[in-house]
Design a protein around this motif. Sequence first.
Motif, PDB file in Angstrom:
ATOM      1  N   UNK A  45     -10.143  -2.683   3.094  1.00 47.43           N
ATOM      2  CA  UNK A  45     -10.082  -3.766   2.113  1.00 47.43           C
ATOM      3  C   UNK A  45      -9.113  -3.460   0.980  1.00 47.43           C
ATOM      4  N   UNK A  46      -8.181  -2.559   1.257  1.00 48.53           N
ATOM      5  CA  UNK A  46      -7.257  -2.188   0.200  1.00 48.53           C
ATOM      6  C   UNK A  46      -5.935  -1.702   0.735  1.00 48.53           C
ATOM      7  N   UNK A  47      -5.054  -1.421  -0.192  1.00 45.00           N
ATOM      8  CA  UNK A  47      -3.768  -0.800   0.116  1.00 45.00           C
ATOM      9  C   UNK A  47      -3.583   0.372  -0.833  1.00 45.00           C
ATOM     10  N   UNK A  48      -3.078   1.457  -0.281  1.00 43.99           N
ATOM     11  CA  UNK A  48      -2.796   2.658  -1.050  1.00 43.99           C
ATOM     12  C   UNK A  48      -1.291   2.742  -1.277  1.00 43.99           C
ATOM     13  N   UNK A  49      -0.906   3.108  -2.491  1.00 39.50           N
ATOM     14  CA  UNK A  49       0.501   3.270  -2.844  1.00 39.50           C
ATOM     15  C   UNK A  49       0.685   4.656  -3.442  1.00 39.50           C
ATOM     16  N   UNK A  50       1.822   5.271  -3.159  1.00 36.52           N
ATOM     17  CA  UNK A  50       2.153   6.577  -3.750  1.00 36.52           C
ATOM     18  C   UNK A  50       3.199   6.367  -4.831  1.00 36.52           C
ATOM     19  N   UNK A  51       2.948   6.934  -6.003  1.00 33.74           N
ATOM     20  CA  UNK A  51       3.945   6.821  -7.069  1.00 33.74           C
ATOM     21  C   UNK A  51       5.123   7.747  -6.733  1.00 33.74           C
ATOM     22  N   UNK A  52       6.207   7.701  -7.498  1.00 31.30           N
ATOM     23  CA  UNK A  52       7.389   8.492  -7.155  1.00 31.30           C
ATOM     24  C   UNK A  52       7.164   9.999  -7.073  1.00 31.30           C
ATOM     25  N   UNK A  53       6.064  10.486  -7.659  1.00 30.25           N
ATOM     26  CA  UNK A  53       5.764  11.909  -7.586  1.00 30.25           C
ATOM     27  C   UNK A  53       4.685  12.224  -6.557  1.00 30.25           C
TER      28      UNK A  53
ATOM     29  N   UNK B  80       1.496  10.862  -6.361  1.00 26.78           N
ATOM     30  CA  UNK B  80       0.117  10.562  -6.758  1.00 26.78           C
ATOM     31  C   UNK B  80      -0.250   9.191  -6.197  1.00 26.78           C
ATOM     32  N   UNK B  81      -1.461   9.047  -5.717  1.00 23.51           N
ATOM     33  CA  UNK B  81      -1.851   7.826  -5.003  1.00 23.51           C
ATOM     34  C   UNK B  81      -2.768   6.926  -5.828  1.00 23.51           C
ATOM     35  N   UNK B  82      -2.517   5.623  -5.674  1.00 21.96           N
ATOM     36  CA  UNK B  82      -3.312   4.580  -6.311  1.00 21.96           C
ATOM     37  C   UNK B  82      -3.736   3.595  -5.229  1.00 21.96           C
ATOM     38  N   UNK B  83      -5.013   3.254  -5.212  1.00 20.95           N
ATOM     39  CA  UNK B  83      -5.535   2.271  -4.269  1.00 20.95           C
ATOM     40  C   UNK B  83      -5.790   0.963  -5.005  1.00 20.95           C
TER      41      UNK B  83
END
Length: 129
Positions: free
Chosen positions: A108-116, A118-121
Motif C-alpha cells: 500500500x505504499x511506495x519507497x523512495x531513496x534520497x540522494x544519499x 536514506x529511505x522514505x515510505x
Amino acid sequence: MTPVLRIARASDDFEGVLRFYERGLGFDVLARFADHDGFDGLILGHPNGPWHLEFTRHPDHVAPPPPGPESLLVLYLPDPSAWRAAVARMTGAGFDPVPALNPYWNMRGHTFADPEGWRVVLQNAGWSV
C-alpha cells in the motif's frame, strides 16, 4: 503542549536533500543556519507540525552511510488522492520508487531513496495507536 520531534542526521549533499525533501516531498525549509560551532544546517518540515527533520554538515566530518534498507521514515497518507499526488510529486521531481526490502511496504505504499540512500515510505494508510 505537544512535544516536537526532531530527527537529525548528517548530510554531505544539501542540494540533493533539498531536491528530495522540499521539491519531492513538499516539505518547507523551516530554518537554516551557517557555522554554528562549525556546523551548517537545514531544518525541514511543515509549519506548525509536531515534527521536523534537521540535516547538518561539517567541513571536517564525512556523513556516515545510511544504516540499511529497513531503516525507514514512514509518512502515512490515508487519503488516496493525497497519496497519489505525493507519489506524482516525487516522480515529477525525478525520484522513482525503489523496492522495499520488507514486502509489506510495497502493498500500500511506495519507497523512495534520497540522494544519499536514506529511505522514505509514502504509505497509503492511516495509523493509530
